[in-house]
Write an enzyme that holds these catalytic residues in place. Structure first.
Site, PDB file in Angstrom:
ATOM      1  N   CYS A   1       0.845  -1.200   0.000  1.00 43.78           N
ATOM      2  CA  CYS A   1       0.000   0.000   0.000  1.00 43.78           C
ATOM      3  C   CYS A   1       0.879   1.249   0.000  1.00 43.78           C
ATOM      4  CB  CYS A   1      -0.906  -0.013   1.224  1.00 43.78           C
ATOM      5  SG  CYS A   1      -1.694   1.560   1.593  1.00 43.78           S
ATOM      6  N   GLU A   2       0.633   2.155  -0.951  1.00 44.15           N
ATOM      7  CA  GLU A   2       1.487   3.332  -1.043  1.00 44.15           C
ATOM      8  C   GLU A   2       1.215   4.353   0.059  1.00 44.15           C
ATOM      9  OE1 GLU A   2      -0.793   6.355  -4.131  1.00 44.15           O
ATOM     10  OE2 GLU A   2       0.655   4.932  -4.936  1.00 44.15           O
ATOM     11  N   HIS A   3       0.121   4.198   0.789  1.00 38.15           N
ATOM     12  CA  HIS A   3      -0.202   5.158   1.844  1.00 38.15           C
ATOM     13  C   HIS A   3       0.505   4.843   3.161  1.00 38.15           C
ATOM     14  CE1 HIS A   3      -4.084   5.524  -0.655  1.00 38.15           C
ATOM     15  NE2 HIS A   3      -3.254   6.479  -1.002  1.00 38.15           N
ATOM     16  N   HIS A   4       0.736   3.547   3.444  1.00 34.90           N
ATOM     17  CA  HIS A   4       1.355   3.176   4.715  1.00 34.90           C
ATOM     18  C   HIS A   4       2.568   2.257   4.540  1.00 34.90           C
ATOM     19  CE1 HIS A   4      -2.930   4.053   5.722  1.00 34.90           C
ATOM     20  NE2 HIS A   4      -2.385   4.645   6.774  1.00 34.90           N
TER      21      HIS A   4
ATOM     22  N   GLN B   1      -4.967  -0.567  -4.912  1.00 33.33           N
ATOM     23  CA  GLN B   1      -5.554  -1.697  -5.629  1.00 33.33           C
ATOM     24  C   GLN B   1      -6.322  -1.251  -6.865  1.00 33.33           C
ATOM     25  OE1 GLN B   1      -7.461  -4.652  -3.137  1.00 33.33           O
ATOM     26  NE2 GLN B   1      -8.863  -5.238  -4.760  1.00 33.33           N
TER      27      GLN B   1
ATOM     28  N   HIS C   1      -5.930  -5.898   2.915  1.00 29.22           N
ATOM     29  CA  HIS C   1      -4.958  -4.830   3.151  1.00 29.22           C
ATOM     30  C   HIS C   1      -4.610  -4.770   4.631  1.00 29.22           C
ATOM     31  CE1 HIS C   1      -5.373  -2.702  -0.849  1.00 29.22           C
ATOM     32  NE2 HIS C   1      -6.358  -3.588  -0.887  1.00 29.22           N
TER      33      HIS C   1
ATOM     34  N   CYS D   1      -2.969  -2.547   6.078  1.00 32.29           N
ATOM     35  CA  CYS D   1      -3.123  -1.192   6.609  1.00 32.29           C
ATOM     36  C   CYS D   1      -4.523  -0.985   7.167  1.00 32.29           C
ATOM     37  CB  CYS D   1      -2.827  -0.154   5.537  1.00 32.29           C
ATOM     38  SG  CYS D   1      -3.883  -0.247   4.084  1.00 32.29           S
TER      39      CYS D   1
END
Length: 217
Positions: free
Chosen positions: A106-109, A147, A175, A177
């Site tokens: 996940c690019e956010h976390h 995703q 996920h 996250c």
């Protein structure tokens, strides 16, 4: 901005170096500016220290280096040949690879998400080596991702490079996250889909795809 894959079209050679008639391979490789593992290890050590985690013990002393190597591996897809063959028999029905294992980050976390993907297409003039569906998925999954984007990238890339009559991609993933932090919704699965060409326009083909993958709901 995510850099696109490099694609080079070439004739696939046989063991004796001669081209194999009717067989074409597209070499797919990710552009890279190089990986500095030493700098990544130093940064990982500082990151852990900033979170109050000491790496002085024997068991944690090598952790920054292991972190650097692990993320370098997660973000490094293997180059491959997208091998195609003439559709000599005029096959017109759905070609589908179900349950392809998926792992991305996940690019956010920068936490992993894992699951499966179902990828299929309606052949046009050429058909694809079946293992290449999994290779294309890996290529786009080996980077910080969301995703929704991953699902569309795989479908768009196959549509542009194979020129099929239709493409379908469904991704089901958990996920971490979302399951290990925040709402901690353990067991939650996210489903995304992209349909192009006749798989989007013709409800019969789309229903067949969803039925065969068990994602019809």
């Amino acid at each position: 901005m995510t850099r696109p894959p490099t694609v080079a079209v070439s004739e696939r050679a046989g063991d004796d170096g001669t081209a194999l008639p009717g067989r074409t391979a597209l070499r797919v490789a990710r552009p890279t500016d190089g990986v500095d593992l030493a700098a990544a290890e130093l940064a990982a050590g500082r990151f852990l220290e900033a979170l109050g985690i000491s790496t002085d013990s024997e068991s944690l002393r090598g952790t920054p280096g292991r972190m650097a190597r692990a993320y370098a591996e997660l973000f490094s897809p293997r180059p491959f040949d997208l091998t195609t063959f003439p559709n000599d028999e005029g096959y017109e029905e759905l070609v589908l690879a179900r349950g392809i294992p998926l792992r991305s980050v996940c690019e956010h976390h920068l936490l992993p998400f894992v699951g499966t993907a179902h990828i299929g297409y309606l052949p046009g003039a050429r058909i694809l080596g079946l293992s290449k569906l999994a290779r294309v998925l890996e290529h786009f999954a080996c980077r910080p991702q969301v995703q929704e984007r991953l699902t569309k990238q795989v479908a768009d890339w196959l549509d542009g490079n194979l020129a099929p009559r239709g493409v379908g991609v469904v991704v089901e993933a958990e996920h971490t996250c979302m399951t290990l932090r925040g709402v901690q919704a353990t067991g939650t699965t996210t489903v995304t889909s992209t349909f192009l060409g006749e798989l989007r326009a013709d409800a019969r083909y789309r229903a067949e795809f969803l039925s065969l993958t068990g994602t019809a709901g």
